[in-house]
Design a protein around this motif. Structure first.
Motif, short mmCIF file in Angstrom:
data_model
loop_
_atom_site.label_atom_id
_atom_site.label_comp_id
_atom_site.label_asym_id
_atom_site.label_seq_id
_atom_site.Cartn_x
_atom_site.Cartn_y
_atom_site.Cartn_z
N ARG A 1 95.62 47.58 81.94
CA ARG A 1 94.09 48.42 81.56
C ARG A 1 93.02 47.77 81.05
N GLU A 2 93.29 46.39 80.68
CA GLU A 2 92.16 45.42 80.59
C GLU A 2 91.91 44.83 81.17
N TYR A 3 93.02 44.18 82.26
CA TYR A 3 93.08 43.20 83.29
C TYR A 3 92.17 44.41 84.31
N LYS A 4 92.54 45.59 84.61
CA LYS A 4 91.82 46.51 85.62
C LYS A 4 90.46 46.28 85.18
N ALA A 5 89.55 46.43 84.22
CA ALA A 5 88.30 46.17 83.64
C ALA A 5 88.14 45.48 84.10
N GLY A 6 89.00 44.09 84.05
CA GLY A 6 88.14 42.80 84.77
C GLY A 6 88.24 41.85 84.18
N LYS A 7 88.82 41.53 82.58
CA LYS A 7 89.02 41.12 81.60
C LYS A 7 90.31 40.36 82.50
N ARG A 8 90.05 38.90 82.29
CA ARG A 8 91.03 38.18 82.05
C ARG A 8 91.50 36.85 81.13
N VAL A 9 91.00 37.75 79.91
CA VAL A 9 90.97 37.22 78.33
C VAL A 9 91.72 37.94 77.57
N LEU A 10 92.63 37.99 77.17
CA LEU A 10 93.33 39.22 76.02
C LEU A 10 93.47 38.25 74.80
N CYS A 11 92.89 39.08 73.35
CA CYS A 11 92.97 37.56 71.90
C CYS A 11 92.80 36.77 72.55
N GLY A 12 91.87 35.75 73.26
CA GLY A 12 92.24 34.20 73.01
C GLY A 12 93.01 33.78 74.35
N VAL A 13 93.98 34.39 74.96
CA VAL A 13 95.07 34.07 75.82
C VAL A 13 94.75 34.17 77.33
N ALA A 14 94.63 33.90 77.66
CA ALA A 14 94.49 33.67 79.52
C ALA A 14 95.21 34.65 80.76
N MET A 15 94.98 34.99 80.76
CA MET A 15 96.17 35.69 82.00
C MET A 15 95.55 35.79 83.12
N PRO A 16 96.04 35.16 83.87
CA PRO A 16 95.91 34.67 85.26
C PRO A 16 96.00 35.27 86.35
N GLU A 17 94.77 35.06 87.39
CA GLU A 17 94.55 35.72 88.77
C GLU A 17 95.53 35.91 89.50
N GLY A 18 94.90 36.91 90.09
CA GLY A 18 95.86 38.39 91.20
C GLY A 18 97.23 38.97 90.84
N MET A 19 97.29 39.18 89.46
CA MET A 19 98.40 39.50 89.03
C MET A 19 98.46 41.22 89.43
N LYS A 20 99.35 41.70 89.44
CA LYS A 20 99.38 43.18 89.53
C LYS A 20 100.11 43.92 88.39
N GLU A 21 99.69 45.12 88.22
CA GLU A 21 100.09 46.11 87.18
C GLU A 21 101.97 45.81 86.70
N ASN A 22 102.67 45.68 86.07
CA ASN A 22 103.56 45.87 85.85
C ASN A 22 104.71 44.12 85.86
N ASP A 23 103.53 42.97 87.11
CA ASP A 23 104.16 41.63 87.39
C ASP A 23 105.15 41.10 85.91
N LYS A 24 105.48 39.97 85.62
CA LYS A 24 105.97 39.79 84.67
C LYS A 24 104.87 37.97 84.14
N PHE A 25 104.61 38.13 83.31
CA PHE A 25 103.52 36.70 82.83
C PHE A 25 104.49 35.72 83.01
N PRO A 26 103.91 34.60 83.19
CA PRO A 26 104.89 33.17 83.56
C PRO A 26 106.06 32.92 81.97
N GLU A 27 104.87 32.81 81.11
CA GLU A 27 105.25 33.30 79.96
C GLU A 27 105.17 34.05 79.67
N PRO A 28 105.95 34.74 77.87
CA PRO A 28 105.21 36.16 77.01
C PRO A 28 103.63 35.27 76.41
N ILE A 29 103.05 35.86 76.45
CA ILE A 29 101.98 36.22 75.91
C ILE A 29 102.00 37.24 74.24
#
Length: 317
Positions: A112-140
């Motif tokens: 929901r945060e990603y969809k709203a345009g945020k790319r940082v959650l709790c100080g942790v960067a989320m990669p560009e180009g992800m779709k909902e339910n995609d796996k993160f490269p490493e758990p955050i």
């Protein structure tokens, strides 16, 4: 739906205080003993729903008990006994005022945060180009401050936790290490059941002798999100919703009925038919997560049953 436990008012021997959370009620007794009762209350968007769900407390308590036993070799926990299907007994701890949330996939709140345009959650960067339910490269790790009943948990970064002195750096490093180890073990357990552990939260406390231990629940459908592994890749490739095992189905029902816990919104009516369907879904969750058949406890008089079983345990019978 009278055969549910919504509220308790026990008076156990040596009782000193009672804390009532969103779902659990915790009785502190003398000699640093805690009696934790898992009620049938249902919480979503940090709001407690007006009606209980039959067997929900039993399900959460029994999953948490099993998962604590399955992880005790890597992380110490507070649990010493489960004298009743809805009750856990263990050491009293001073809880850390953060929930350690860990996410392997971009789902739920993160999505929901990603969809709203945020790319940082709790100080942790989320990669560009992800779709909902995609796996993160490493758990955050995306911690949250713990809320009192009725209040919202709030995202917080590691930097803010340390800056505000909520947890010391020495202790926080241990919480991070334990969180990663538990998530890895939880992922392995889930895989054996044909499931994917998507995200979860852990809570920790410190015993009177300064030992950090896991407390509260672990790997339950209230604290965790699971996907079915079979068909995951195909659904992602087609942009289809994932088949989930979690409380997310309740959240989606609330969202579809215009409720997300925001000011001015009203909880939609929960009919007996809907409550029965939620109860059945929780039983399905239990059986899939544990790989065991769910055995319904006697719910003709839950309060009396709990009191009898706890007193018997405390009296050493």
């Amino acid at each position: 739906m009278s055969n549910t436990i919504i509220d308790t008012n026990f008076n156990f021997p040596g009782q000193q205080e009672v804390y009532k959370g969103k779902v659990r009620e915790v009785y502190r007794l003398e000699n640093d003993v805690l009696v934790m009762v898992a009620t049938d209350r249902l919480s979503a968007f940090d709001v407690v729903m007006p009606k209980g769900i039959p067997y929900k407390g039993q399900i959460l308590n029994q999953i948490a008990t099993k998962m604590m036993a399955d992880t005790a070799d890597i992380v110490p926990n507070w649990l010493t006994a489960t004298p009743d299907p809805n009750v856990a007994v263990g050491y009293a701890c001073e809880p850390f005022k953060v929930e350690m949330v860990i996410r392997g996939y971009m789902s739920g709140h993160a999505a929901r945060e990603y969809k709203a345009g945020k790319r940082v959650l709790c100080g942790v960067a989320m990669p560009e180009g992800m779709k909902e339910n995609d796996k993160f490269p490493e758990p955050i790790l995306t911690p949250a401050t713990k809320a009192e009943m009725g209040d919202h948990d709030e995202d917080i970064s590691r930097e803010d936790i340390l800056k505000r002195g909520i947890v010391s750096e020495e202790d926080y490093l241990i919480l991070e290490e334990y969180t990663k180890a538990l998530f890895q073990r939880g992922t392995e357990i889930a895989a054996k059941r044909g499931l994917i552990l998507v995200d979860t939260k852990y809570e920790f406390g410190k015993t009177s002798d300064g030992k950090i231990v896991l407390i509260d629940e672990i790997h339950t459908p209230d604290s965790s999100r699971y996907f079915y592994a079979d068909g995951y890749q195909e659904r992602q490739a087609k942009g289809e919703a994932q088949k989930q095992l979690s409380k997310e189905f309740v959240r989606q029902w609330l969202i579809s009925n215009n409720f997300q816990g925001l000011e001015g919104q009203t909880v939609p009516e929960m009919t007996d038919e809907y409550i029965t369907s939620v109860s059945e879904r929780y039983i399905e969750l239990y059986e899939n997560i544990t790989g065991e058949k769910f055995v319904k406890a006697d719910i003709s008089d839950i309060q009396r049953r709990i009191e009898t079983n706890v007193l018997s345990h405390l009296n050493g019978k």
